[in-house]
Design an enzyme around this catalytic site. Structure first.
Site, PDB file in Angstrom:
ATOM      1  NE  ARG A   1     -14.977   4.573  -3.117  1.00 41.22           N
ATOM      2  CZ  ARG A   1     -13.614   4.165  -3.127  1.00 41.22           C
ATOM      3  NH1 ARG A   1     -13.295   3.704  -4.375  1.00 41.22           N
ATOM      4  NH2 ARG A   1     -12.653   4.722  -2.391  1.00 41.22           N
TER       5      ARG A   1
ATOM      6  CB  SER B   1      -0.594   0.212   1.234  1.00 43.08           C
ATOM      7  OG  SER B   1      -1.681   1.238   1.423  1.00 43.08           O
TER       8      SER B   1
ATOM      9  CG  ASN C   1      -7.254  -1.212  -0.399  1.00 44.44           C
ATOM     10  OD1 ASN C   1      -6.202  -1.068   0.083  1.00 44.44           O
ATOM     11  ND2 ASN C   1      -7.119  -1.559  -1.783  1.00 44.44           N
TER      12      ASN C   1
ATOM     13  CD  GLU D   1      -7.340   3.207   0.035  1.00 43.36           C
ATOM     14  OE1 GLU D   1      -6.241   2.640   0.565  1.00 43.36           O
ATOM     15  OE2 GLU D   1      -7.786   3.105  -1.046  1.00 43.36           O
TER      16      GLU D   1
END
Ligand code: 6PG
Length: 481
Positions: free
Chosen positions: A287, A128, A186, A189
């Site tokens: 999203r 990452s 992630n 994140e």
């Protein structure tokens, strides 16, 4: 054979990782790419790296000293398998193949099994930090055998970011453990980014601040308990002005967020593991909703009116509330992510040290922050806490921010500002905090229509009420349907 490490796949992540490796004392780096032009380009642009370049995979393998160690940096998926096959054909037992892409950990488990049969080590390593991290020091999450880590560990430690004197790399666990933990990274994140985006939206809509002013607020937050890379870059993105129009950059970007899959995997796997990760899931869904222009347009065309925004009268006090809501929601998202790590470790038989994971996330990676020290401390003190939310530091933080958190979610709801992240995190917290949940009623409904049975608060056993008969209660076996 002169190189102690090789890199296959020289797109930007691979090139940067190869340059990072080459810049460290003691490394000689072999490089290979399917199209040689890219290899030449890299070698010509960086003569200082002393790369050993090969045009063919045979020459590449021949350029590696034994035990051969090669890091694959190609796009996750079929390309990875093709390169693995090429290397397996040419490598010998004891050699090490590392997949440094964002592979699905289930694929990594299968690949490790297949490659291990040949005596070659296969290591799925999460890396990452984006392009800059690859070049200057990423956070690295390797899985694979402990034996392979003896060779690989020092090489990875030489290129990893350093946080408080410690390299941001640890042997996460066997086979797919590294890619599993990278996947959760992630997922966290995604949650962190969504929460920051909601904070921005509130500061703008309810706080009435312009992007440049919000950038100042974020820059200020970055000096306090919210300090993190994502807060820091948010300030920079918000300060950016579009050269063409002179408008804030954030206003000229289409508001439809993309994704490449790791957030979705986190949620899919958490569902399979039975771990509630609502904060992360809402970030993934946010999203998805943003990327449904037809549905958004349809609803916008249908509605008669929107609620009046409850404008903040004291903007500084409001911003303070937002920062507290953001922090409390962030604590929830991290608690959920670590719960998923615990459940994954148990299911797949990995001995994952949560404190070490928190520590290797302090530097190099996208979610890097001081805050991870507090998580490391919590698990260090007691690795068996039921949830991060019971650790004294986090319990205090949430308690202190709780009233502000509630005000913010309420204001958002009244003002029509979507806060799926803040809202889900608060509901999760309340679900844990409240004495009785309406799950009792759900059990009643299940028993009514499907004889799914229930337990009682006042005695042991499993019960069913004869809903379609005289409604008396009988003691029974647990329902299997
Ligand atoms: C990192 C990032 C990196 C990347 C992901 C997320 O840790 O360096 O997580 O892996 O940015 O691909 O990308 P999406 O937002 O496109 O899913």
């Amino acid at each position: 054979a002169t190189a102690n490490i090789g890199v296959v796949g020289l797109a930007v992540m691979g090139s940067n990782l190869a340059r990072n490796l080459a810049s460290r004392e003691g490394n000689t780096v072999a490089v290979y790419n399917r199209t040689y032009a890219r290899t030449e380009e890299l070698v010509n642009a960086h003569p200082e790296a002393g790369f050993v370049a090969s045009e063919s995979i045979d020459d590449f393998v021949a350029s590696l000293a034994t035990p051969r160690t090669a890091i694959i940096m190609v796009q996750a998926g079929r390309g990875t398998d093709a390169v693995i096959d090429q290397l397996v054909e040419r490598f010998e037992p004891g050699d090490i193949i590392v997949d440094g892409g964002n592979a699905n950990f289930h694929d990594t488990i299968a690949r490790e099994k297949r490659v291990a049969e040949t005596g070659i080590h296969f290591v799925g390593a999460g890396i990452s930090g984006g392009e800059e991290g690859a070049l200057k020091g990423p956070s690295i999450m390797p899985g694979g055998s402990a034996e392979s880590y003896e060779t690989l560990g020092p090489i990875l430690a030489s290129i990893a970011a350093v946080a408080e004197g410690e390299p941001c790399v640890t042997h996460v666990g066997t086979d797919g453990a590294g890619h599993f933990v990278k996947m959760i990274h992630n997922g966290i994140e995604y949650a962190d980014m969504q929460l920051i985006a909601e904070a921005y939206d509130l500061l703008r809509t309810v706080g009435g601040l312009e992007p440049a002013a919000i950038a100042d607020v974020f820059a200020e937050w970055n000096n306090g308990y919210l300090e993190s890379y994502l807060i820091e870059i948010t300030a920079e993105v918000l300060r950016q002005v579009d050269a063409e129009t002179g408008n804030p950059f954030v206003d000229i970007v289409l508001d439809q967020a993309g994704s490449k899959g790791t957030g979705v995997w986190t949620v899919q796997n958490a569902l399979d593991l039975g771990v509630p990760v609502g904060g992360i899931a809402e970030a993934v869904f946010a999203r998805a909703v943003s990327s449904k222009p037809n549905q958004r347009a349809a609803v916008q065309a249908t509605i008669q009116s929107r609620p009046d925004v409850q404008k903040a009268s004291d903007v500084a006090a409001f911003a303070d509330d937002v920062s507290k809501a953001l922090y409390a929601s962030k604590v929830v998202a991290y608690a959920q992510g670590f719960d998923a790590i615990i459940a994954g470790a148990e299911k797949y038989g990995w001995d994952i040290h949560k404190d070490k994971i928190a520590k290797i996330w302090r530097g190099g990676c996208i979610i890097r922050a001081q805050f991870l020290n507090r998580i490391a401390d919590a698990y260090d003190e007691n690795p068996d806490i039921a949830t991060l939310l019971e650790a004294p530091y986090f319990a205090d933080a949430v308690r202190e921010g709780e009233a502000a958190w509630r005000r913010i979610v309420a204001t958002a709801a009244l003002s029509g500002v979507p806060v799926p992240g803040f809202g889900a995190a608060l509901s999760y917290y309340d679900s844990l905090a409240v004495k009785r949940l309406p799950a009792a009623l759900v059990q009643g409904q299940r028993d009514f229509f499907g004889a799914h049975t229930y337990k009682r608060v006042d005695k042991d056993g499993v019960f069913h009420t004869l809903w379609s008969g005289d409604r008396t209660e009988i003691e029974t076996e647990p329902s299997t349907h």
